[in-house]
Design a protein around this motif. Structure first.
Motif, PDB file in Angstrom:
ATOM      1  N   ALA A  48      57.875  -4.609   6.284  1.00 34.45           N
ATOM      2  CA  ALA A  48      58.650  -5.293   5.240  1.00 34.45           C
ATOM      3  C   ALA A  48      59.218  -6.615   5.730  1.00 34.45           C
ATOM      4  CB  ALA A  48      59.771  -4.391   4.740  1.00 34.45           C
ATOM      5  N   LYS A  49      59.297  -6.786   7.048  1.00 39.87           N
ATOM      6  CA  LYS A  49      59.841  -8.017   7.611  1.00 39.87           C
ATOM      7  C   LYS A  49      58.790  -9.116   7.719  1.00 39.87           C
ATOM      8  CE  LYS A  49      63.149  -5.378  10.406  1.00 39.87           C
ATOM      9  NZ  LYS A  49      63.565  -5.016  11.795  1.00 39.87           N
ATOM     10  N   THR A  50      57.529  -8.778   7.488  1.00 40.07           N
ATOM     11  CA  THR A  50      56.447  -9.748   7.615  1.00 40.07           C
ATOM     12  C   THR A  50      56.177 -10.437   6.285  1.00 40.07           C
ATOM     13  OG1 THR A  50      54.651  -8.212   7.047  1.00 40.07           O
ATOM     14  CG2 THR A  50      55.424  -8.226   9.334  1.00 40.07           C
ATOM     15  N   ASP A  51      55.491 -11.566   6.352  1.00 39.80           N
ATOM     16  CA  ASP A  51      55.160 -12.311   5.138  1.00 39.80           C
ATOM     17  C   ASP A  51      54.053 -11.636   4.337  1.00 39.80           C
ATOM     18  OD1 ASP A  51      57.016 -14.257   5.783  1.00 39.80           O
ATOM     19  OD2 ASP A  51      55.558 -15.506   6.853  1.00 39.80           O
ATOM     20  N   ASP A  52      53.331 -10.707   4.970  1.00 33.92           N
ATOM     21  CA  ASP A  52      52.216 -10.043   4.296  1.00 33.92           C
ATOM     22  C   ASP A  52      52.672  -8.930   3.353  1.00 33.92           C
ATOM     23  OD1 ASP A  52      50.425 -11.660   5.649  1.00 33.92           O
ATOM     24  OD2 ASP A  52      50.226 -10.260   7.327  1.00 33.92           O
ATOM     25  N   ALA A  53      53.878  -8.435   3.536  1.00 30.49           N
ATOM     26  CA  ALA A  53      54.365  -7.314   2.725  1.00 30.49           C
ATOM     27  C   ALA A  53      54.693  -7.764   1.314  1.00 30.49           C
ATOM     28  CB  ALA A  53      55.594  -6.695   3.367  1.00 30.49           C
ATOM     29  N   GLU A  54      54.216  -7.009   0.331  1.00 30.09           N
ATOM     30  CA  GLU A  54      54.490  -7.295  -1.077  1.00 30.09           C
ATOM     31  C   GLU A  54      55.610  -6.399  -1.605  1.00 30.09           C
ATOM     32  OE1 GLU A  54      53.245  -9.619  -2.950  1.00 30.09           O
ATOM     33  OE2 GLU A  54      51.773 -10.392  -1.530  1.00 30.09           O
ATOM     34  N   TYR A  55      56.553  -6.075  -0.752  1.00 32.47           N
ATOM     35  CA  TYR A  55      57.648  -5.192  -1.139  1.00 32.47           C
ATOM     36  C   TYR A  55      58.828  -5.447  -0.221  1.00 32.47           C
ATOM     37  CZ  TYR A  55      55.321  -2.833   2.704  1.00 32.47           C
ATOM     38  OH  TYR A  55      54.717  -2.561   3.906  1.00 32.47           O
ATOM     39  N   SER A  56      59.983  -4.932  -0.636  1.00 39.56           N
ATOM     40  CA  SER A  56      61.188  -4.990   0.191  1.00 39.56           C
ATOM     41  C   SER A  56      61.660  -3.572   0.463  1.00 39.56           C
ATOM     42  CB  SER A  56      62.295  -5.771  -0.525  1.00 39.56           C
ATOM     43  OG  SER A  56      61.932  -7.126  -0.720  1.00 39.56           O
ATOM     44  N   LEU A  57      62.317  -3.381   1.581  1.00 42.15           N
ATOM     45  CA  LEU A  57      62.899  -2.086   1.934  1.00 42.15           C
ATOM     46  C   LEU A  57      64.372  -2.306   2.240  1.00 42.15           C
ATOM     47  CD1 LEU A  57      62.704   0.905   2.598  1.00 42.15           C
ATOM     48  CD2 LEU A  57      61.972   0.287   4.915  1.00 42.15           C
ATOM     49  N   PHE A  58      65.219  -1.673   1.407  1.00 43.55           N
ATOM     50  CA  PHE A  58      66.666  -1.852   1.570  1.00 43.55           C
ATOM     51  C   PHE A  58      67.362  -0.572   1.136  1.00 43.55           C
ATOM     52  CE2 PHE A  58      70.830  -3.397  -0.066  1.00 43.55           C
ATOM     53  CZ  PHE A  58      71.305  -3.957   1.112  1.00 43.55           C
ATOM     54  N   ASN A  59      68.219  -0.058   1.993  1.00 47.02           N
ATOM     55  CA  ASN A  59      68.942   1.189   1.695  1.00 47.02           C
ATOM     56  C   ASN A  59      68.002   2.323   1.289  1.00 47.02           C
ATOM     57  OD1 ASN A  59      71.419   0.086   2.288  1.00 47.02           O
ATOM     58  ND2 ASN A  59      71.923  -0.415   0.166  1.00 47.02           N
ATOM     59  N   ASP A  60      66.899   2.439   2.030  1.00 43.65           N
ATOM     60  CA  ASP A  60      65.921   3.507   1.801  1.00 43.65           C
ATOM     61  C   ASP A  60      65.226   3.384   0.441  1.00 43.65           C
ATOM     62  OD1 ASP A  60      65.079   5.262   3.747  1.00 43.65           O
ATOM     63  OD2 ASP A  60      65.965   7.022   2.788  1.00 43.65           O
ATOM     64  N   MET A  61      65.206   2.195  -0.110  1.00 48.36           N
ATOM     65  CA  MET A  61      64.586   1.962  -1.416  1.00 48.36           C
ATOM     66  C   MET A  61      63.518   0.883  -1.291  1.00 48.36           C
ATOM     67  SD  MET A  61      64.619   2.904  -4.627  1.00 48.36           S
ATOM     68  CE  MET A  61      66.187   3.784  -4.574  1.00 48.36           C
ATOM     69  N   LEU A  62      62.300   1.212  -1.709  1.00 48.25           N
ATOM     70  CA  LEU A  62      61.223   0.234  -1.779  1.00 48.25           C
ATOM     71  C   LEU A  62      61.272  -0.430  -3.143  1.00 48.25           C
ATOM     72  CD1 LEU A  62      58.145   2.127  -0.248  1.00 48.25           C
ATOM     73  CD2 LEU A  62      59.160   0.010   0.624  1.00 48.25           C
ATOM     74  N   SER A  63      61.112  -1.749  -3.183  1.00 46.29           N
ATOM     75  CA  SER A  63      61.105  -2.459  -4.464  1.00 46.29           C
ATOM     76  C   SER A  63      60.081  -3.570  -4.420  1.00 46.29           C
ATOM     77  CB  SER A  63      62.492  -3.028  -4.773  1.00 46.29           C
ATOM     78  OG  SER A  63      62.899  -3.942  -3.773  1.00 46.29           O
ATOM     79  N   GLY A  64      59.645  -3.997  -5.599  1.00 43.25           N
ATOM     80  CA  GLY A  64      58.622  -5.021  -5.723  1.00 43.25           C
ATOM     81  C   GLY A  64      59.125  -6.402  -5.342  1.00 43.25           C
ATOM     82  N   PRO A  65      58.218  -7.372  -5.254  1.00 45.98           N
ATOM     83  CA  PRO A  65      58.588  -8.727  -4.832  1.00 45.98           C
ATOM     84  C   PRO A  65      59.541  -9.427  -5.790  1.00 45.98           C
ATOM     85  CG  PRO A  65      56.335  -8.672  -5.648  1.00 45.98           C
ATOM     86  CD  PRO A  65      56.778  -7.252  -5.511  1.00 45.98           C
ATOM     87  N   GLN A  66      59.624  -8.930  -7.038  1.00 46.48           N
ATOM     88  CA  GLN A  66      60.559  -9.527  -8.000  1.00 46.48           C
ATOM     89  C   GLN A  66      62.001  -9.131  -7.699  1.00 46.48           C
ATOM     90  OE1 GLN A  66      58.404  -7.011  -8.556  1.00 46.48           O
ATOM     91  NE2 GLN A  66      57.458  -7.163 -10.565  1.00 46.48           N
ATOM     92  N   PHE A  67      62.165  -8.066  -6.898  1.00 47.90           N
ATOM     93  CA  PHE A  67      63.500  -7.523  -6.640  1.00 47.90           C
ATOM     94  C   PHE A  67      63.826  -7.663  -5.162  1.00 47.90           C
ATOM     95  CE2 PHE A  67      61.276  -4.513  -9.638  1.00 47.90           C
ATOM     96  CZ  PHE A  67      61.646  -5.186 -10.785  1.00 47.90           C
TER      97      PHE A  67
END
Length: 255
Positions: free
Chosen positions: A65-84
């Motif tokens: 999730a820390k790389t530019d290749d990831a199309e998602y975010s990981l925060f507080n044990d929650m995966l979310s799309g690039p819009q979020f």
């Protein structure tokens, strides 16, 4: 014999395994918008014989999730799309809204792994037929002279798809096409367009519904809406999460 569960803390994780988990994460946020790590584990294990667990998933995705290749975010044990993105000011409000609407609903799971992983492509839509019918209707009735392509009708349908996924109200769809310069001869033409538009809405996979379409949600709860008088302040049967008067009820009262 039970399938072996990989544990990220105690086992070496191959690059191939990381890439597979990455694909599933990308497809999951594309289809569901937001999904918790334990829920993601359940989705992954539904398709894969070599099971995963929360430890392995957290280890892999926290790195990717820390790389530019990831199309998602990981925060507080929650995966979310690039819009979020967690750094956005409205992140918490949006995720809370999505999760509240997802509560109590199962995750839509395509018939097989290959179908699920098609959602790695954020432009993938299924079912596609309602969108094809809407496009054909627009062209047949010459509602716009902007032509096809991403700068024309096809781009408008991508925007519509995103609006529906985000749970926008029916009137907002109409306002969008009005702002894009679509022309209607009279009120009958508008109402006819609305019917085609609502078919698209009812057959679009929504974040609020954990990937199910409004039509599927209605079918599951066996709610024959055509025979029931709906209180305008009740949740809309389409599954959008909005009150009926702020959703399908608006379209039914367009003048």
């Amino acid at each position: 014999m039970k399938s072996k569960i990989k544990t990220g803390i105690n086992n070496f994780i191959s690059q191939k395994r990381k890439e597979l988990i990455n694909q599933y994460a990308t497809a999951a946020v594309s289809l569901y918008g937001a999904i918790s790590i334990p829920e993601f584990v359940d989705v992954f294990n539904y398709y894969e014989e070599e099971k995963t667990d929360t430890q392995e998933v957290r280890q892999v995705l926290s790195q990717l999730a820390k790389t530019d290749d990831a199309e998602y975010s990981l925060f507080n044990d929650m995966l979310s799309g690039p819009q979020f993105q967690p750094e956005f000011d409205d992140y918490n409000d949006i995720i809370m809204d999505i999760r509240e609407n997802q509560a109590g609903k199962q995750h839509y799971l395509p018939n097989n792994k290959d179908e699920f992983l098609r959602y790695v492509d954020y432009c993938y839509r299924e079912p596609e037929k309602p969108y094809a019918e809407l496009k054909a209707y627009i062209i047949k009735h010459k509602l716009t002279d902007r032509g096809e392509g991403l700068d024309g009708i096809d781009g408008d349908l991508i925007d519509l798809h995103e609006m529906i996924q985000f749970g926008e109200s029916a009137n907002e769809y109409i306002n969008y096409f009005d702002e894009m310069g679509y022309k209607f001869k009279n009120i009958d033409a508008i109402n006819s367009f609305i019917q085609v538009l609502m078919n698209v809405h009812n057959n679009t996979r929504m974040y609020y519904n954990n990937g199910f379409t409004p039509s599927e949600i209605v079918m599951f709860v066996k709610l024959p809406t055509q025979n029931i008088k709906i209180n305008v302040n009740q949740p809309c049967p389409c599954g959008s999460g909005k009150k009926y008067k702020k959703c399908c009820g608006e379209i039914n009262t367009v003048h």
